[in-house]
Write a protein that holds these residues in place. Structure first.
Motif, mmCIF file in Angstrom:
data_model
loop_
_atom_site.group_PDB
_atom_site.id
_atom_site.type_symbol
_atom_site.label_atom_id
_atom_site.label_comp_id
_atom_site.label_asym_id
_atom_site.label_seq_id
_atom_site.Cartn_x
_atom_site.Cartn_y
_atom_site.Cartn_z
ATOM 1 N N ILE A 1 54.851 9.581 4.200
ATOM 2 C CA ILE A 1 55.837 8.665 4.762
ATOM 3 C C ILE A 1 56.283 7.742 3.650
ATOM 4 C CG2 ILE A 1 54.911 8.741 7.116
ATOM 5 C CD1 ILE A 1 53.465 6.095 6.496
ATOM 6 N N PRO A 2 57.454 7.149 3.761
ATOM 7 C CA PRO A 2 57.853 6.185 2.738
ATOM 8 C C PRO A 2 56.855 5.036 2.660
ATOM 9 C CG PRO A 2 59.735 6.843 4.058
ATOM 10 C CD PRO A 2 58.525 7.388 4.749
ATOM 11 N N ALA A 3 56.647 4.519 1.452
ATOM 12 C CA ALA A 3 55.677 3.447 1.250
ATOM 13 C C ALA A 3 56.205 2.143 1.841
ATOM 14 C CB ALA A 3 55.384 3.287 -0.236
ATOM 15 N N LEU A 4 55.291 1.235 2.122
ATOM 16 C CA LEU A 4 55.613 -0.094 2.636
ATOM 17 C C LEU A 4 54.825 -1.101 1.813
ATOM 18 C CD1 LEU A 4 57.128 -1.650 4.888
ATOM 19 C CD2 LEU A 4 55.038 -1.483 6.260
ATOM 20 N N ALA A 5 55.536 -2.079 1.236
ATOM 21 C CA ALA A 5 54.868 -3.034 0.367
ATOM 22 C C ALA A 5 53.730 -3.732 1.100
ATOM 23 C CB ALA A 5 55.879 -4.063 -0.149
ATOM 24 N N GLY A 6 52.529 -3.732 0.489
ATOM 25 C CA GLY A 6 51.374 -4.430 1.035
ATOM 26 C C GLY A 6 50.852 -3.835 2.330
ATOM 27 N N ALA A 7 51.172 -2.568 2.620
ATOM 28 C CA ALA A 7 50.812 -1.974 3.904
ATOM 29 C C ALA A 7 49.448 -1.309 3.849
ATOM 30 C CB ALA A 7 51.865 -0.964 4.336
ATOM 31 N N THR A 8 48.874 -1.113 5.066
ATOM 32 C CA THR A 8 47.705 -0.257 5.251
ATOM 33 C C THR A 8 48.148 0.962 6.046
ATOM 34 O OG1 THR A 8 47.083 -1.413 7.288
ATOM 35 C CG2 THR A 8 46.117 -2.217 5.222
ATOM 36 N N TYR A 9 47.408 2.098 5.843
ATOM 37 C CA TYR A 9 47.801 3.359 6.447
ATOM 38 C C TYR A 9 46.617 3.974 7.171
ATOM 39 C CZ TYR A 9 51.503 2.706 2.989
ATOM 40 O OH TYR A 9 52.514 2.194 2.236
ATOM 41 N N THR A 10 46.893 4.488 8.355
ATOM 42 C CA THR A 10 45.866 5.180 9.127
ATOM 43 C C THR A 10 46.414 6.538 9.541
ATOM 44 O OG1 THR A 10 45.062 3.062 9.988
ATOM 45 C CG2 THR A 10 44.348 5.073 11.123
ATOM 46 N N TRP A 11 45.697 7.609 9.153
ATOM 47 C CA TRP A 11 46.135 8.970 9.439
ATOM 48 C C TRP A 11 45.152 9.637 10.393
ATOM 49 C CZ3 TRP A 11 50.567 11.310 7.490
ATOM 50 C CH2 TRP A 11 51.237 10.643 6.452
ATOM 51 N N THR A 12 45.687 10.429 11.309
ATOM 52 C CA THR A 12 44.870 11.275 12.184
ATOM 53 C C THR A 12 45.408 12.697 12.085
ATOM 54 O OG1 THR A 12 44.507 9.436 13.706
ATOM 55 C CG2 THR A 12 44.043 11.656 14.523
ATOM 56 N N VAL A 13 44.516 13.670 11.881
ATOM 57 C CA VAL A 13 44.926 15.071 11.758
ATOM 58 C C VAL A 13 44.236 15.892 12.840
ATOM 59 C CG1 VAL A 13 45.341 14.893 9.282
ATOM 60 C CG2 VAL A 13 43.079 15.553 10.085
ATOM 61 N N PRO A 14 44.730 17.108 13.169
ATOM 62 C CA PRO A 14 44.120 17.931 14.218
ATOM 63 C C PRO A 14 42.665 18.285 13.906
ATOM 64 C CG PRO A 14 46.313 18.745 13.685
ATOM 65 C CD PRO A 14 45.981 17.709 12.657
ATOM 66 N N SER A 15 41.944 18.596 14.940
ATOM 67 C CA SER A 15 40.540 18.986 14.811
ATOM 68 C C SER A 15 40.412 20.198 13.889
ATOM 69 C CB SER A 15 39.962 19.316 16.190
ATOM 70 O OG SER A 15 38.652 19.816 16.082
ATOM 71 N N GLY A 16 39.456 20.140 12.986
ATOM 72 C CA GLY A 16 39.235 21.233 12.052
ATOM 73 C C GLY A 16 40.012 21.094 10.750
ATOM 74 N N TRP A 17 40.934 20.124 10.696
ATOM 75 C CA TRP A 17 41.672 19.874 9.457
ATOM 76 C C TRP A 17 40.881 18.910 8.574
ATOM 77 C CZ3 TRP A 17 47.582 20.042 9.157
ATOM 78 C CH2 TRP A 17 48.092 21.058 9.981
ATOM 79 N N THR A 18 41.105 18.984 7.268
ATOM 80 C CA THR A 18 40.406 18.121 6.321
ATOM 81 C C THR A 18 41.428 17.355 5.483
ATOM 82 O OG1 THR A 18 38.559 19.672 6.173
ATOM 83 C CG2 THR A 18 38.744 18.032 4.418
ATOM 84 N N ILE A 19 41.260 16.022 5.452
ATOM 85 C CA ILE A 19 42.079 15.202 4.539
ATOM 86 C C ILE A 19 41.365 15.177 3.192
ATOM 87 C CG2 ILE A 19 43.051 12.940 4.059
ATOM 88 C CD1 ILE A 19 43.206 12.437 7.047
ATOM 89 N N ASN A 20 41.972 15.777 2.202
ATOM 90 C CA ASN A 20 41.329 15.862 0.884
ATOM 91 C C ASN A 20 41.534 14.611 0.047
ATOM 92 O OD1 ASN A 20 40.554 18.588 1.405
ATOM 93 N ND2 ASN A 20 42.636 19.248 0.893
ATOM 94 N N SER A 21 42.675 13.952 0.193
ATOM 95 C CA SER A 21 42.943 12.737 -0.578
ATOM 96 C C SER A 21 44.050 11.955 0.103
ATOM 97 C CB SER A 21 43.353 13.074 -2.022
ATOM 98 O OG SER A 21 44.572 13.783 -2.049
ATOM 99 N N GLY A 22 44.120 10.653 -0.195
ATOM 100 C CA GLY A 22 45.211 9.812 0.258
ATOM 101 C C GLY A 22 45.074 9.283 1.669
ATOM 102 N N ALA A 23 43.887 9.269 2.246
ATOM 103 C CA ALA A 23 43.723 8.831 3.629
ATOM 104 C C ALA A 23 44.162 7.390 3.825
ATOM 105 C CB ALA A 23 42.271 9.015 4.071
ATOM 106 N N ASN A 24 44.108 6.562 2.788
ATOM 107 C CA ASN A 24 44.501 5.150 2.881
ATOM 108 C C ASN A 24 45.791 4.875 2.123
ATOM 109 O OD1 ASN A 24 42.136 4.371 4.375
ATOM 110 N ND2 ASN A 24 40.962 4.540 2.465
ATOM 111 N N SER A 25 46.636 5.908 2.004
ATOM 112 C CA SER A 25 47.907 5.736 1.299
ATOM 113 C C SER A 25 49.019 6.351 2.136
ATOM 114 C CB SER A 25 47.838 6.422 -0.078
ATOM 115 O OG SER A 25 47.843 7.820 0.077
#
Length: 810
Positions: free
Chosen positions: A304-328
């Motif tokens: 998603i486009p970045a937001l200055a000073g923002a925090t990010y929360t991602w949820t992915v389907p069951s069985g998927w793996t977030i390899n990097s960038g979970a807080n970006s």
């Protein structure tokens, strides 16, 4: 945001379940600056404003110079320093247009000898009437930026920069108004902003790299420094590639806001900044970019486009793996086997946005294998190839004649019909299981194409054979393409039988025959049809083959001598010699009775092969036998040049021969010789041998070939001395044409010199046996008296010196 290098922005307006209208030309889709206002000028100085709609305006010059400071980009190119495209595509979203703010121009371009009057500023502004409505429905702006900043080595507050500003009636919205510049340690001398020029600050390169900046390898001409009129080539430009930013305008529904993008050179003015800005033209709030169809166990990117000073929360389907960038704002994931939803929430002090993307999964591509390898004959052929074991759709069949360079066929079915191939060809299929999965190529099949069989040629093609003759011939197959399957024979050239056992070699030795017989070879190349070689004929003749024996087969004679040749003919009616001129009594060629004896003498002057050929009437083949005669060249012997000695003086003789085999030497007479049976005896002569003696030497080879030569030794009864004539007549008649000293008992001549009446040296030598021919520089001298001087060493080591005169007479 400190430490950003380059900036591009995009506006996106997204509302869940509601279509919202975007401002006109917010993304420069009109290809000009309509609805935008613009300013160029000096930092904290004079400015030129471009207000109103600016309809049709695509370029605005830098303040007070002619180069563009603001320009609309409608065709993408590559930035010189950053090597990124000037119009971006970010995670699947393609921006159509962009704006370039600024250039590499500095205050130097205003022809100022100093760093004043300061840097340039350029900006564009859009006044947005935010539509009325619930503040709970997002009204977002998304922009992308890319930066090119020269490191000014100033304190951070004077560095070149880019910034985006959002203004409302209440003032600047700080959380939506970031700044981007190269951070330094603020350790420059000088007063900083408002305190005069500042130079020498150290770049905080670690912070710059952390902010996404990269040092460009491109050199540029910097005019930084006091009175630096010529400039300096440096590698100190930093770039930041395309990055997206978003913010929400829903808190300002029904109000008017302004969005401004601006670049500024450094405050002192000698360092540049420019940026690119691109804006989205969607108004649906936050949007997740990425493929809604994912391939299991692959690697996918969602952002998603970045937001200055923002925090990010991602949820992915069951069985998927977030390899990097979970807080970006960008995540790298490995999809599992199940589909579902990707949900992201983005929060900062002025925005709380959320989006959901439904995703499905697809199993990975399996390319399978092409069945099977095949072998065909060139020309008219057909092979059906079938792809099996695949998962996915066939995108194309590829062909190659070398297995390295492949060409498309455009065929997308599971099978492929390969027809009329003329060379060995490789085949494979490109397979993809849905657009989310990667394309893979199958295991290939190879169709080997054999060249047409070529029977070739048998040689010799025709051979005559008489009764009783063993054919000393070899039939050889050449020019064939393919292997020999077998040889065939025929008695009439029409009906053929293969050899038993099978014979597959390319050459054949026929045995004795008693009838005419024909041969040919059967050849096949791979799977191509067989071919037949040319025919070789062995033609049979009933008359018997001639027969004879000779002696000697090999002989060796001396030059000028002869050897007896004998032959006994046991079958034949006539005979010939190949070289009768060297033969004595070669005969008349007729055979009167059998057995028939021939005797002759051969006197060749060089080594020769004398061939006797015997014929039998009715048989076309001659029996030939060869007398090999080696002729030893004439033996040439050299006894040495005539010489002179005194009584009792040892004289070293030395005979040589030009034939290496002539090693047996003999001297006559043996008078005074130490050993008359060697090449180099020593002679010591007495008074009784005066006035001289002739020696004859011979040299012979083991075969008895002899050569001779002689030498005359003049004997003086006087002590060792060197004598000089008193006159000579160089008339060219061969008598007394040269004057030279006559040595007796002399082993070495040191010099012999002749002077004319004026003391000019006309001749000199130190070689015994060399004299003067009466010429000076090629010109004959007139009759006159000349002076000579000579010096020699006798065989006892005594020095002999003489001088005197002689007469040249014409």
């Amino acid at each position: 945001m400190p430490g950003a290098l380059f900036f591009i922005c995009a506006l996106v307006f997204h509302a869940h379940g509601q279509l919202q209208t975007c401002p006109v030309n917010i993304n420069f889709s009109a290809r000009d600056l309509s609805n935008w206002s613009a300013i160029t000028g000096l930092v904290d100085g004079a400015t030129v404003s471009y207000t109103g709609t600016n309809a049709g305006l695509t370029s605005i010059p830098e303040y007070n110079i002619s180069i563009p400071g603001i320009e609309v980009i409608t065709t993408a190119s590559t930035d010189r320093f950053g090597s990124f495209p000037t119009i971006p595509t970010i995670n699947g979203y393609a921006y159509g247009y962009a704006i370039k703010l600024g250039s590499t121009a500095t205050s130097h371009d205003l022809n100022s000898a100093s760093r004043n009057p300061g840097g340039f500023t350029r900006s564009i502004t859009y006044t947005i009437n935010v539509p009325a409505g619930p503040v709970s429905i997002p009204y977002t702006m998304t922009y992308a930026y890319a930066l090119v900043l020269e490191n000014g080595t100033h304190n951070s507050n004077e560095q070149p920069l880019f910034r985006a500003m959002l203004e409302t009636a209440s003032g600047l919205v700080s959380c939506a108004s970031p700044e981007y510049y190269l951070p330094t340690f603020n350790n420059a001398g000088g007063g900083g902003q408002g305190g005069g020029a500042s130079t020498g600050a150290t770049l905080d390169s670690a912070a710059a790299l952390l902010d996404g900046f990269t040092n460009s390898p491109e050199l540029f001409l910097s005019y930084a420094g006091q009175n630096n009129g010529n400039g300096t080539w440096l590698q100190d430009v930093w770039t930041k590639s395309w990055t997206e930013v978003t913010f929400d305008l829903s808190p300002y529904r029904g109000q008017q806001v302004k969005i401004t993008f601006e670049t500024r050179n450094c405050d002192p003015g000698a360092h540049f900044a420019y940026a690119y800005v691109a804006i989205r033209n969607t108004c649906a709030g936050l949007e997740i970019s990425g493929n809604s169809e994912a391939c299991t166990n692959s690697h996918n990117t969602y952002s998603i486009p970045a937001l200055a000073g923002a925090t990010y929360t991602w949820t992915v389907p069951s069985g998927w793996t977030i390899n990097s960038g979970a807080n970006s704002n960008i995540i790298q994931v490995t999809p599992g086997t199940n589909g579902g939803e990707i949900i992201v929430r983005q929060v900062n002090s002025c925005t709380d946005l959320k989006d959901t993307l439904a995703v499905t999964t697809t199993l990975p591509t399996i390319a399978g294998a092409v069945n099977d390898d095949n072998r065909v004959c060139t020309g008219s052929n057909s092979t059906e190839l079938l792809l099996s074991g695949e998962r996915g759709d066939v995108l194309d069949w590829l062909v190659s004649t070398d297995g390295l360079n492949w060409s498309s066929t455009g065929i997308t079915t599971l099978n492929y019909q390969a027809n009329n191939l003329t060379s060995t060809t490789h085949f494979k299929a490109l397979v993809q299981n849905g657009t989310a999965c990667s394309i893979d190529s199958s295991i290939k099949a190879v169709i080997t194409v054999d060249a047409l069989s070529e029977g070739g040629t048998l040689s010799p093609g025709s051979t005559n054979i008489c009764e009783g003759e063993s054919p000393h011939i070899e039939l050889v197959l050449s020019g064939n393409s393919g292997a020999v399957l077998n040889w065939q024979t025929s008695s009439d050239g029409l009906n053929w039988n293969g050899m038993t056992p099978v014979y597959q070699q390319p050459n054949f030795l026929p045995g004795t025959i008693h009838q005419t017989i024909y041969y040919r070879a059967v050849v096949q190349n791979g799977v191509c049809p067989e071919d037949i070689s040319s025919v070789a004929e062995l033609k049979y003749f009933a008359p018997t083959y001639p027969a004879a024996s000779i002696t000697p087969e090999f002989s060796s004679i001396c030059y000028g001598t002869s050897v007896q040749l004998s032959a006994t003919i046991t079958n034949g009616t006539s005979y010939t010699w190949n070289n009768p001129s060297v033969l004595a009594s070669p005969g008349n060629g007729s055979i009167t009775s059998l057995p028939y004896s021939l005797t002759t003498r051969a006197t060749p002057l060089v080594s020769s092969a004398i061939v006797l050929s015997v014929y039998n009437e009715g048989c076309p083949n001659a029996y030939s036998d060869t007398f090999h005669i080696a002729v030893i060249p004439p033996v040439k012997v050299f006894a040495g040049n005539d010489t002179a000695v005194v009584v009792g003086q040892p004289l070293q003789l030395n005979a040589v021969s030009d034939v290496a085999e002539a090693t047996n030497f003999r001297w006559t007479p043996i008078t005074g010789l130490t050993d008359p049976g060697i090449a180099d005896p020593i002679a010591v002569l007495t008074a009784s041998n005066a006035p001289g003696i002739y020696y004859v030497v011979s040299a012979s080879t083991p075969e008895g070939c002899v050569g001779t030569d002689s030498i005359y030794v003049r004997v003086f009864k006087t002590p060792a001395d060197i004598f000089m004539p008193n006159a000579f007549t160089p008339n060219g008649d061969g008598h007394n044409d040269v004057i030279m000293p006559i040595p007796a008992g002399i082993k070495q001549l040191n010099y012999f010199r002749i002077y004319n009446r004026w003391g000019q040296l006309v001749f000199q030598t130190n070689q015994v046996g060399t004299g003067w021919d009466g010429r000076l520089n090629g010109t004959p001298q007139s009759a006159a008296v000349f002076v000579y001087m000579l010096q020699a060493v006798d065989y006892n080591g005594n020095v002999v010196t003489k001088k005197g005169t002689f007469v040249l007479s014409r």
